[in-house]
Design an enzyme around this catalytic site. Structure first.
Site, PDB file in Angstrom:
ATOM      1  N   SER A 152       1.044  -1.358  -0.193  1.00 28.61           N
ATOM      2  CA  SER A 152       0.463   0.154  -0.257  1.00 28.61           C
ATOM      3  C   SER A 152       0.933   0.770   0.282  1.00 28.61           C
ATOM      4  O   SER A 152       1.886   1.078  -0.049  1.00 28.61           O
ATOM      5  CB  SER A 152      -0.941   0.053   1.167  1.00 28.61           C
ATOM      6  OG  SER A 152      -1.642   1.498   1.065  1.00 28.61           O
ATOM      7  N   TYR A 165      -2.418  -1.988  10.743  1.00 29.31           N
ATOM      8  CA  TYR A 165      -2.506  -1.629   9.099  1.00 29.31           C
ATOM      9  C   TYR A 165      -1.547  -0.561   8.345  1.00 29.31           C
ATOM     10  O   TYR A 165       0.009  -2.108   7.708  1.00 29.31           O
ATOM     11  CB  TYR A 165      -3.251  -0.734   8.393  1.00 29.31           C
ATOM     12  CG  TYR A 165      -3.597  -1.027   6.649  1.00 29.31           C
ATOM     13  CD1 TYR A 165      -4.444  -1.339   6.910  1.00 29.31           C
ATOM     14  CD2 TYR A 165      -2.825   0.036   6.077  1.00 29.31           C
ATOM     15  CE1 TYR A 165      -4.969  -2.131   4.931  1.00 29.31           C
ATOM     16  CE2 TYR A 165      -3.126  -0.188   4.682  1.00 29.31           C
ATOM     17  CZ  TYR A 165      -4.047  -0.828   4.069  1.00 29.31           C
ATOM     18  OH  TYR A 165      -3.568  -1.422   2.506  1.00 29.31           O
TER      19      TYR A 165
END
Length: 270
Positions: A152, A165
């Protein structure tokens, strides 16, 4: 049809037979894609299958995973990636691994539930490690392999309220680089793909939750939160990520390893 000098009609010479179509470049290869019931994982499974690979579709969501397996002609494995025993039972004889499965939780660090933090690390860090530990020997034995980790932009940059995350994606970046170094002598590459916000059901749920929490329309959440940092002001389609994954598994990327490819609309250019 042409006439001969005697005025008789003669058939034209037959056309040569068309050349056979080249085999799909992943024909004979086997791929394993986690989180393949929907979103990025489903798009990756479809792209790899379209290039000829047999795909092991892995997800906890049985209905969506079954649908992906049927669409790709692949094999279905319903598995909870937070369970080490379930991960250790996944197929090992694969040529391509796409570590995609993930989940999100948004909360201030001092309020972040420890059990949720631990769950995210098990699914997004420990499971990829266990999968690679199982599958790399097969790749090494055959002198070819492709590992693509769906990281990401948050594997390269941090955002507030996403402690678990961001931590997991940064850890996945490190795991990918170690895999690249160890795999290089065996013909195995390992890279990360780093998208910004991808238009998936997971993201749509986040948008709805933020809209409710802040009392604003969902379109404003997208514009003011999701698209604040990218220079290209739109969400990414899952198929765009999948095509990058497919390219990394193609015939011209054997020297590309240990990299992180940002599909972030210019976010990391700041």
């Amino acid at each position: 049809m042409q006439s001969n000098p005697n005025g008789d009609a003669s058939a034209a010479a037959p056309l040569p037979a068309p050349a056979p179509a080249p085999a799909p470049f992943l024909a004979g290869r086997t791929a394993l894609v986690t989180g393949a019931a929907g979103g990025i994982g489903r798009a990756c499974a479809l792209a790899l299958a379209g290039a000829g690979a047999h795909v092991h579709v892995v997800d906890l969501a049985e209905e969506g995973a079954r649908r992906t397996a049927e669409e790709t002609g692949g094999s279905l494995t319903v598995a909870d990636l937070s369970d080490p025993a379930a991960v250790d039972a996944l197929p090992a004889e694969v040529d391509i691994v796409v570590n995609n499965a993930g989940l999100q939780h948004v909360a201030p660090l001092h309020e972040f539930p420890p059990e949720r933090f631990a769950l995210i690390q098990r699914v997004m860090v420990e499971a990829p490690f266990r999968i690679l530990r199982r599958t790399l020997p097969h790749m090494y034995a055959h002198g070819w392999g492709r590992v693509v980790n769906i990281s990401s932009v948050h594997g390269l940059r941090a955002s507030a309220f996403k402690a678990a995350y961001v931590t997991a994606k940064h850890a996945l970046e490190g795991l990918s680089k170690v895999t690249a170094l160890e795999g290089a002598p065996h013909g195995v590459t390992s890279n990360c793909v780093n998208p910004a916000f991808v238009d998936t059901p997971l993201l749509r749920n986040q948008i709805a939750a933020q809209a409710a929490a802040h009392g604003m329309p969902e379109a404003d959440v997208v514009r003011r939160v999701m698209l604040e940092r990218p220079a290209i002001k739109r969400l990414i389609a899952p198929e765009e990520v999948a095509q990058t994954v497919l390219w990394l598994c193609g015939p011209h990327t054997g020297y590309l390893t240990g990299a992180s490819l940002p599909l972030d609309g210019g976010w990391t250019s700041h």
